[in-house]
Design a protein around this motif. Structure first.
Motif, PDB file in Angstrom:
ATOM      1  N   ASP A   1       8.836  -8.313 -18.274  1.00 33.74           N
ATOM      2  CA  ASP A   1       8.364  -8.410 -19.651  1.00 33.74           C
ATOM      3  C   ASP A   1       8.858  -9.712 -20.285  1.00 33.74           C
ATOM      4  O   ASP A   1       8.140 -10.342 -21.067  1.00 33.74           O
ATOM      5  CB  ASP A   1       8.831  -7.187 -20.457  1.00 33.74           C
ATOM      6  CG  ASP A   1       8.088  -7.043 -21.763  1.00 33.74           C
ATOM      7  OD1 ASP A   1       6.874  -7.325 -21.788  1.00 33.74           O
ATOM      8  OD2 ASP A   1       8.717  -6.645 -22.759  1.00 33.74           O
ATOM      9  N   ASP A   2      10.077 -10.135 -19.946  1.00 36.10           N
ATOM     10  CA  ASP A   2      10.596 -11.420 -20.436  1.00 36.10           C
ATOM     11  C   ASP A   2       9.749 -12.575 -19.912  1.00 36.10           C
ATOM     12  O   ASP A   2       9.504 -13.552 -20.625  1.00 36.10           O
ATOM     13  CB  ASP A   2      12.056 -11.618 -20.009  1.00 36.10           C
ATOM     14  CG  ASP A   2      13.004 -10.627 -20.657  1.00 36.10           C
ATOM     15  OD1 ASP A   2      12.809 -10.294 -21.844  1.00 36.10           O
ATOM     16  OD2 ASP A   2      13.941 -10.176 -19.962  1.00 36.10           O
ATOM     17  N   LEU A   3       9.326 -12.467 -18.651  1.00 40.28           N
ATOM     18  CA  LEU A   3       8.463 -13.507 -18.074  1.00 40.28           C
ATOM     19  C   LEU A   3       7.128 -13.590 -18.814  1.00 40.28           C
ATOM     20  O   LEU A   3       6.671 -14.681 -19.163  1.00 40.28           O
ATOM     21  CB  LEU A   3       8.170 -13.213 -16.596  1.00 40.28           C
ATOM     22  CG  LEU A   3       9.175 -13.633 -15.552  1.00 40.28           C
ATOM     23  CD1 LEU A   3       8.679 -13.244 -14.167  1.00 40.28           C
ATOM     24  CD2 LEU A   3       9.466 -15.113 -15.608  1.00 40.28           C
ATOM     25  N   GLU A   4       6.525 -12.457 -19.031  1.00 41.43           N
ATOM     26  CA  GLU A   4       5.236 -12.444 -19.728  1.00 41.43           C
ATOM     27  C   GLU A   4       5.376 -12.928 -21.161  1.00 41.43           C
ATOM     28  O   GLU A   4       4.528 -13.660 -21.662  1.00 41.43           O
ATOM     29  CB  GLU A   4       4.618 -11.040 -19.706  1.00 41.43           C
ATOM     30  CG  GLU A   4       3.699 -10.776 -18.554  1.00 41.43           C
ATOM     31  CD  GLU A   4       2.506 -11.707 -18.496  1.00 41.43           C
ATOM     32  OE1 GLU A   4       1.511 -11.517 -19.239  1.00 41.43           O
ATOM     33  OE2 GLU A   4       2.545 -12.645 -17.687  1.00 41.43           O
ATOM     34  N   ALA A   5       6.452 -12.520 -21.827  1.00 42.89           N
ATOM     35  CA  ALA A   5       6.685 -12.979 -23.198  1.00 42.89           C
ATOM     36  C   ALA A   5       6.834 -14.498 -23.218  1.00 42.89           C
ATOM     37  O   ALA A   5       6.307 -15.185 -24.109  1.00 42.89           O
ATOM     38  CB  ALA A   5       7.928 -12.302 -23.783  1.00 42.89           C
ATOM     39  N   TRP A   6       7.545 -15.052 -22.242  1.00 39.98           N
ATOM     40  CA  TRP A   6       7.728 -16.498 -22.132  1.00 39.98           C
ATOM     41  C   TRP A   6       6.373 -17.181 -21.924  1.00 39.98           C
ATOM     42  O   TRP A   6       6.055 -18.174 -22.571  1.00 39.98           O
ATOM     43  CB  TRP A   6       8.672 -16.813 -20.962  1.00 39.98           C
ATOM     44  CG  TRP A   6       8.792 -18.270 -20.673  1.00 39.98           C
ATOM     45  CD1 TRP A   6       9.637 -19.152 -21.254  1.00 39.98           C
ATOM     46  CD2 TRP A   6       8.011 -19.034 -19.733  1.00 39.98           C
ATOM     47  NE1 TRP A   6       9.441 -20.412 -20.749  1.00 39.98           N
ATOM     48  CE2 TRP A   6       8.443 -20.355 -19.804  1.00 39.98           C
ATOM     49  CE3 TRP A   6       6.997 -18.707 -18.846  1.00 39.98           C
ATOM     50  CZ2 TRP A   6       7.897 -21.374 -19.029  1.00 39.98           C
ATOM     51  CZ3 TRP A   6       6.440 -19.710 -18.070  1.00 39.98           C
ATOM     52  CH2 TRP A   6       6.903 -21.020 -18.169  1.00 39.98           C
ATOM     53  N   ARG A   7       5.577 -16.636 -21.017  1.00 45.23           N
ATOM     54  CA  ARG A   7       4.256 -17.213 -20.735  1.00 45.23           C
ATOM     55  C   ARG A   7       3.389 -17.237 -21.986  1.00 45.23           C
ATOM     56  O   ARG A   7       2.791 -18.266 -22.330  1.00 45.23           O
ATOM     57  CB  ARG A   7       3.554 -16.410 -19.635  1.00 45.23           C
ATOM     58  CG  ARG A   7       2.158 -16.938 -19.294  1.00 45.23           C
ATOM     59  CD  ARG A   7       1.448 -16.069 -18.274  1.00 45.23           C
ATOM     60  NE  ARG A   7       0.970 -14.807 -18.801  1.00 45.23           N
ATOM     61  CZ  ARG A   7      -0.155 -14.655 -19.501  1.00 45.23           C
ATOM     62  NH1 ARG A   7      -0.916 -15.686 -19.777  1.00 45.23           N
ATOM     63  NH2 ARG A   7      -0.513 -13.462 -19.926  1.00 45.23           N
ATOM     64  N   LEU A   8       3.338 -16.128 -22.685  1.00 48.29           N
ATOM     65  CA  LEU A   8       2.508 -16.023 -23.886  1.00 48.29           C
ATOM     66  C   LEU A   8       3.031 -16.922 -25.007  1.00 48.29           C
ATOM     67  O   LEU A   8       2.244 -17.559 -25.709  1.00 48.29           O
ATOM     68  CB  LEU A   8       2.421 -14.565 -24.345  1.00 48.29           C
ATOM     69  CG  LEU A   8       1.700 -13.634 -23.363  1.00 48.29           C
ATOM     70  CD1 LEU A   8       1.853 -12.185 -23.798  1.00 48.29           C
ATOM     71  CD2 LEU A   8       0.235 -14.025 -23.206  1.00 48.29           C
TER      72      LEU A   8
ATOM     73  N   LEU B   1       4.534  -9.588 -10.049  1.00 46.51           N
ATOM     74  CA  LEU B   1       5.800  -9.502 -10.793  1.00 46.51           C
ATOM     75  C   LEU B   1       5.617  -8.910 -12.185  1.00 46.51           C
ATOM     76  O   LEU B   1       6.554  -8.353 -12.746  1.00 46.51           O
ATOM     77  CB  LEU B   1       6.410 -10.897 -10.962  1.00 46.51           C
ATOM     78  CG  LEU B   1       7.291 -11.446  -9.882  1.00 46.51           C
ATOM     79  CD1 LEU B   1       7.671 -12.896 -10.196  1.00 46.51           C
ATOM     80  CD2 LEU B   1       8.555 -10.619  -9.727  1.00 46.51           C
ATOM     81  N   THR B   2       4.417  -9.077 -12.748  1.00 44.39           N
ATOM     82  CA  THR B   2       4.212  -8.705 -14.156  1.00 44.39           C
ATOM     83  C   THR B   2       3.202  -7.566 -14.326  1.00 44.39           C
ATOM     84  O   THR B   2       2.608  -7.423 -15.389  1.00 44.39           O
ATOM     85  CB  THR B   2       3.752  -9.937 -14.962  1.00 44.39           C
ATOM     86  OG1 THR B   2       2.556 -10.471 -14.375  1.00 44.39           O
ATOM     87  CG2 THR B   2       4.829 -11.009 -14.986  1.00 44.39           C
ATOM     88  N   LYS B   3       3.059  -6.758 -13.296  1.00 45.55           N
ATOM     89  CA  LYS B   3       2.192  -5.575 -13.413  1.00 45.55           C
ATOM     90  C   LYS B   3       2.776  -4.637 -14.471  1.00 45.55           C
ATOM     91  O   LYS B   3       3.996  -4.542 -14.618  1.00 45.55           O
ATOM     92  CB  LYS B   3       2.107  -4.842 -12.075  1.00 45.55           C
ATOM     93  CG  LYS B   3       1.231  -5.517 -11.065  1.00 45.55           C
ATOM     94  CD  LYS B   3       1.159  -4.687  -9.795  1.00 45.55           C
ATOM     95  CE  LYS B   3       0.256  -5.359  -8.794  1.00 45.55           C
ATOM     96  NZ  LYS B   3       0.198  -4.631  -7.534  1.00 45.55           N
ATOM     97  N   PRO B   4       1.914  -3.950 -15.197  1.00 45.86           N
ATOM     98  CA  PRO B   4       2.393  -3.058 -16.252  1.00 45.86           C
ATOM     99  C   PRO B   4       3.455  -2.050 -15.801  1.00 45.86           C
ATOM    100  O   PRO B   4       4.385  -1.756 -16.554  1.00 45.86           O
ATOM    101  CB  PRO B   4       1.116  -2.337 -16.709  1.00 45.86           C
ATOM    102  CG  PRO B   4       0.020  -3.294 -16.385  1.00 45.86           C
ATOM    103  CD  PRO B   4       0.453  -4.001 -15.127  1.00 45.86           C
ATOM    104  N   ASP B   5       3.350  -1.551 -14.569  1.00 46.92           N
ATOM    105  CA  ASP B   5       4.301  -0.535 -14.119  1.00 46.92           C
ATOM    106  C   ASP B   5       5.684  -1.109 -13.773  1.00 46.92           C
ATOM    107  O   ASP B   5       6.629  -0.345 -13.555  1.00 46.92           O
ATOM    108  CB  ASP B   5       3.736   0.257 -12.939  1.00 46.92           C
ATOM    109  CG  ASP B   5       3.415  -0.615 -11.735  1.00 46.92           C
ATOM    110  OD1 ASP B   5       3.009  -1.774 -11.932  1.00 46.92           O
ATOM    111  OD2 ASP B   5       3.572  -0.131 -10.597  1.00 46.92           O
TER     112      ASP B   5
END
Length: 151
Positions: free
Chosen positions: A13-20, A43-47
């Motif tokens: 989730d930190d990775l996705e937040a960084w990307r966004l 790495l960033t699948k919802p599950d």
């Protein structure tokens, strides 16, 4: 490798937040971390978003990007007119022709970019971004471009 407790709590989730936060596509984000887009997606699948990241280098790279945001790849289109002005070029046909050669485009293409708010290609954008990242003076940037373009 053993990481500090704070770093071992980093999640996908930190990775996705960084990307966004940085407006990157999944491909651009994956390239920034040196992994394939497929790996990023896995790495960033919802599950798995809430699970701690297992790859120490990904965690350390994320921390480096967080501490030094200037290292984050920039996918924003450079302002071509601003760059032209930065180089000290004049609004005349001779300078526009030289600029076209310096960015590897035809004179008509450079004119569209400069006079009609055209969109630069990814290759031209990356070329300008690379030059800007050198933090050279306008004159040194222009001289470097001329040297490389052999003009």
């Amino acid at each position: 490798m053993t990481l500090s407790t704070e770093l071992t709590q980093r999640t996908a989730d930190d990775l996705e937040a960084w990307r966004l936060k940085h407006g990157l596509t999944k491909l651009e984000a994956s390239m920034a971390f040196g992994i394939t887009e497929n790996n990023w997606i896995n790495l960033t699948k919802p599950d798995v978003l809430a699970k701690p990241l297992q790859d120490a280098v990904i965690v350390m790279h994320l921390e480096l990007f967080n501490q030094h945001p200037e290292l984050v790849p920039n996918n924003k289109q450079p302002d071509i007119k601003e760059f032209y002005t930065f180089l000290g070029l004049k609004d005349d046909p001779k300078d526009r022709e030289m600029f076209a050669k310096l960015i590897g485009r035809s004179t008509s293409s450079a004119c569209r970019l400069l006079m009609h708010d055209g969109t630069t290609s990814k290759a031209v954008s990356m070329w300008i971004q690379s030059l800007v990242k050198l933090n050279l003076s306008p004159n040194k940037t222009l001289l470097l471009m001329k040297k490389i373009a052999k003009i």
